[in-house]
Design an enzyme around this catalytic site. Structure first.
Site, PDB file in Angstrom:
ATOM      1  N   ARG A 191      18.813  28.586  -8.141  1.00 22.83           N
ATOM      2  CA  ARG A 191      19.575  28.499  -6.890  1.00 22.83           C
ATOM      3  C   ARG A 191      18.686  27.896  -5.821  1.00 22.83           C
ATOM      4  O   ARG A 191      17.580  28.388  -5.580  1.00 22.83           O
ATOM      5  CB  ARG A 191      20.014  29.897  -6.439  1.00 22.83           C
ATOM      6  CG  ARG A 191      20.980  30.543  -7.374  1.00 22.83           C
ATOM      7  CD  ARG A 191      21.584  31.725  -6.708  1.00 22.83           C
ATOM      8  NE  ARG A 191      22.425  31.277  -5.629  1.00 22.83           N
ATOM      9  CZ  ARG A 191      23.717  30.993  -5.754  1.00 22.83           C
ATOM     10  NH1 ARG A 191      24.304  31.139  -6.916  1.00 22.83           N
ATOM     11  NH2 ARG A 191      24.419  30.587  -4.730  1.00 22.83           N
ATOM     12  N   LYS A 233      24.074  23.959  -9.430  1.00 20.60           N
ATOM     13  CA  LYS A 233      25.461  23.757  -9.864  1.00 20.60           C
ATOM     14  C   LYS A 233      25.440  22.912 -11.134  1.00 20.60           C
ATOM     15  O   LYS A 233      24.859  23.332 -12.133  1.00 20.60           O
ATOM     16  CB  LYS A 233      26.273  23.135  -8.732  1.00 20.60           C
ATOM     17  CG  LYS A 233      26.366  24.047  -7.502  1.00 20.60           C
ATOM     18  CD  LYS A 233      27.275  23.500  -6.432  1.00 20.60           C
ATOM     19  CE  LYS A 233      27.508  24.493  -5.328  1.00 20.60           C
ATOM     20  NZ  LYS A 233      26.715  24.264  -4.120  1.00 20.60           N
ATOM     21  N   GLU A 253       4.412  27.416   4.720  1.00 19.53           N
ATOM     22  CA  GLU A 253       5.110  26.546   5.683  1.00 19.53           C
ATOM     23  C   GLU A 253       4.335  25.249   5.857  1.00 19.53           C
ATOM     24  O   GLU A 253       3.104  25.235   5.793  1.00 19.53           O
ATOM     25  CB  GLU A 253       5.254  27.268   7.025  1.00 19.53           C
ATOM     26  CG  GLU A 253       6.316  28.349   6.967  1.00 19.53           C
ATOM     27  CD  GLU A 253       6.402  29.168   8.241  1.00 19.53           C
ATOM     28  OE1 GLU A 253       5.998  28.666   9.303  1.00 19.53           O
ATOM     29  OE2 GLU A 253       6.862  30.307   8.155  1.00 19.53           O
ATOM     30  N   TYR A 272       2.980  32.389   1.218  1.00 15.16           N
ATOM     31  CA  TYR A 272       3.573  31.635   2.338  1.00 15.16           C
ATOM     32  C   TYR A 272       3.046  30.211   2.304  1.00 15.16           C
ATOM     33  O   TYR A 272       1.857  29.995   2.017  1.00 15.16           O
ATOM     34  CB  TYR A 272       3.201  32.277   3.675  1.00 15.16           C
ATOM     35  CG  TYR A 272       4.402  32.906   4.343  1.00 15.16           C
ATOM     36  CD1 TYR A 272       5.538  32.142   4.581  1.00 15.16           C
ATOM     37  CD2 TYR A 272       4.420  34.238   4.721  1.00 15.16           C
ATOM     38  CE1 TYR A 272       6.658  32.703   5.172  1.00 15.16           C
ATOM     39  CE2 TYR A 272       5.527  34.806   5.310  1.00 15.16           C
ATOM     40  CZ  TYR A 272       6.646  34.033   5.536  1.00 15.16           C
ATOM     41  OH  TYR A 272       7.750  34.590   6.119  1.00 15.16           O
ATOM     42  N   ASP A 327      26.518  14.543   0.554  1.00 16.57           N
ATOM     43  CA  ASP A 327      26.268  15.885   0.014  1.00 16.57           C
ATOM     44  C   ASP A 327      26.733  15.866  -1.440  1.00 16.57           C
ATOM     45  O   ASP A 327      27.929  15.896  -1.721  1.00 16.57           O
ATOM     46  CB  ASP A 327      27.062  16.897   0.848  1.00 16.57           C
ATOM     47  CG  ASP A 327      26.905  18.319   0.346  1.00 16.57           C
ATOM     48  OD1 ASP A 327      26.412  18.512  -0.789  1.00 16.57           O
ATOM     49  OD2 ASP A 327      27.297  19.247   1.080  1.00 16.57           O
ATOM     50  N   THR A 345      22.443  20.826  -4.003  1.00 17.65           N
ATOM     51  CA  THR A 345      21.940  22.102  -4.502  1.00 17.65           C
ATOM     52  C   THR A 345      21.309  21.792  -5.856  1.00 17.65           C
ATOM     53  O   THR A 345      21.503  20.715  -6.417  1.00 17.65           O
ATOM     54  CB  THR A 345      23.066  23.132  -4.703  1.00 17.65           C
ATOM     55  OG1 THR A 345      24.071  22.545  -5.530  1.00 17.65           O
ATOM     56  CG2 THR A 345      23.660  23.570  -3.388  1.00 17.65           C
TER      57      THR A 345
HETATM   58  N1  DSN Z   1      29.519  27.869  -2.632  1.00 20.21           N
HETATM   59  C1  DSN Z   1      29.636  26.488  -2.964  1.00 20.21           C
HETATM   60  C2  DSN Z   1      30.840  26.216  -3.766  1.00 20.21           C
HETATM   61  O1  DSN Z   1      31.348  27.132  -4.398  1.00 20.21           O
HETATM   62  O2  DSN Z   1      31.303  25.097  -3.798  1.00 20.21           O
HETATM   63  C3  DSN Z   1      29.619  25.639  -1.780  1.00 20.21           C
HETATM   64  O3  DSN Z   1      29.176  26.312  -0.656  1.00 20.21           O
END
Ligand code: DSN
Length: 480
Positions: free
Chosen positions: A281, A275, A68, A66, A243, A272
């Site tokens: 992730r 991607k 935090e 942990y 974003d 994120t």
């Molecule tokens: N799940 C992501 C996507 O597929 O674009 C966004 O939330």
């Protein structure tokens, strides 16, 4: 030099044996998942294949700790190694993106956006309110003060891109918490071209005067001029939040530079890491110094304890993204998206905006007489993994949709190039041309059922297998 392939093969083979000694069905599912990923055309624009180094980093005892709080300032003892990991992840992120500040704790993109919202509210609303009230300590407020502050915090405006134009749920979509916690309005795209109309965004911003202007997308196949978005934000006194979850890899890989790089223009950038950035992730927030201390309050403000094993993997992935080879990869992702788009256009398929200049294309499947749901299912039968997606002014709504979103990051990681993406377009068109919409029990047109022509799935799978075999996933990974 160590034989990394042999080490990886041995590490995973042995790990699976250890897992099988406790719950063999999980070991089996893990093996099957690898086989499935190896054997299908992964075109989901938000997915990728992280390196074995990134994946292995997630499987350690950092998971048990942990932590935090923030680096050097934790609510738990014994966080010295987590501090090392989190500081490295943040350092790599700052260096890679040229950001003043980086926060590596968010567990996902949605979490990163929640951290961003609350940090902007804290910086822009709570801070000034407390100062005006002559108190710096929230615990000293009377009940009446507290009600007044809550009212201020809950009465702010957010302007983001609408879901059907390519924005994300968390950009103010009404059913999402972002659409409930803010008074929200949405900007769309030009009905003729499907492109962002900056004058229209500016006009809406002038009228609505949002506290937060959100830019960025999850299904818009074009680049965004973030310098223009910042001008709009400045004119109306808004904080610009970008974003970049989908295109962070193209920013990291220097495909998006200048006005197309959000980092020098936005106050707060969320992303994120899994991607196009090809990490584990998770999520991350970048910010200017001005917002740093309020972003730092993310955990435990809106986040549960940080996933230290994932922050470690973020550090490894960000170190990978700082290598020159990542820039070549990112450029290929964009080039391949163009090849895919050209492949569709020359076969008379309609694309939203008529093409792409990022990592994704949005195929309008209504010309094939199908909904997105029918197209997605028929393609999956043929081993082509995509996701259905709304298109602007979608008559079929967000569940059935009229579009299919396709991205190139994953197959580019496998080594697919121009010819393969042209063939992918051909195979997809072939499936859709040979899919018939079904009927409901009452005999009316169904938005879900469909019939794929005999033999089509096998034919497409065979053609895909040739390409997939030529570009194997984790070529050096052999499980015993
Ligand atoms: N799940 C992501 C996507 O597929 O674009 C966004 O939330």
């Amino acid at each position: 030099m160590a034989d990394i392939d042999a080490l990886t093969s041995s590490a995973y083979s042995q790990a699976l044996e250890v897992i099988a000694s406790v719950e063999p069905r999980i070991a089996d599912a893990t093996r099957k998942e690898l086989a499935d990923q190896r054997g299908s055309l992964k075109l989901i624009a938000s997915e990728n294949y992280a390196s074995p180094a990134v994946l292995l980093t997630m499987g350690t005892w950092f998971s048990d700790k942990y932590a935090e709080g923030t680096v050097g300032h934790r609510f738990y003892a014994g966080c010295q190694n987590v501090d090392t990991v989190e500081a490295l992840a943040a350092e790599h992120a700052r260096e890679l993106f040229g950001a003043e500040y980086a926060y590596a704790q968010p567990h996902s993109g949605i979490d990163a956006n929640l951290v961003a919202f609350w940090s902007i509210l804290a910086h822009r609303v709570e801070g000034p309110w407390l100062e005006k009230a002559g108190s710096k300590n929230i615990n000293e407020l009377t009940d009446a003060d507290w009600e007044s502050l809550r009212h201020e915090l809950g009465n702010q405006r957010l302007l983001g891109m609408s879901l059907d134009a390519g924005g994300h749920l968390t950009h103010g979509f009404r059913p999402n918490i972002s659409g409930k916690m803010f008074h929200q309005q949405q900007y769309g795209t030009d009905p003729e071209t499907g492109l962002l109309d900056y004058d229209a965004v500016a006009a809406k911003a002038r009228e609505f005067k949002p506290l937060i202007l959100v830019a960025g997308y999850s299904a818009y196949p074009r680049r965004v001029n973030f310098a223009k978005m910042r001008e709009i934000a400045d004119e109306v006194g808004a904080t610009l939040m970008v974003d970049m979850a989908h295109f962070a890899g193209l920013v990291a890989g220097k495909v998006f530079t200048g006005d197309e790089d959000p980092v020098p223009h936005a106050h707060v950038v969320t992303t994120t890491t899994h991607k196009s950035l090809r990490g584990p992730r998770g999520g991350m927030v970048l910010a200017t110094e001005e917002y740093a201390s309020s972003v730092d309050r993310g955990c435990p403000m809106v986040l549960g304890g940080p996933l230290s094993h994932v922050m470690a993997a973020k550090a490894v992935a960000l170190a990978e993204a700082r290598q020159p080879s990542f820039q070549a990869y990112a450029q290929k992702v964009a080039d391949n998206a163009k090849s895919l788009a050209e492949g569709f256009l020359k076969r008379d398929a309609r694309l939203v905006t008529g093409g792409t200049d990022n990592h994704l294309v949005l195929l309008d499947v209504s010309g094939f007489g199908l909904t997105g749901r029918q197209a997605e299912s028929a393609l999956l039968d043929a081993g082509v993994v995509t996701n259905r997606n709304s298109i602007p002014s979608d008559p079929n709504g967000a569940w059935y949709t009229s579009g299919i979103r396709l991205g190139t990051p994953a197959l580019t990681t496998r080594g697919f190039g121009h010819d393969e993406f042209d063939q992918v377009a051909e195979l997809i068109v072939h499936v859709l041309q040979n899919t018939q919409p079904g009927t409901t029990k009452a005999g009316g047109p169904s938005k879900a059922s469909y019939a794929l022509g005999d033999g089509i799935a096998d034919k497409v799978k065979d053609a895909s297998a040739e390409m997939l075999d030529k570009h194997p996933l984790y070529p050096g990974l052999v499980l015993s």
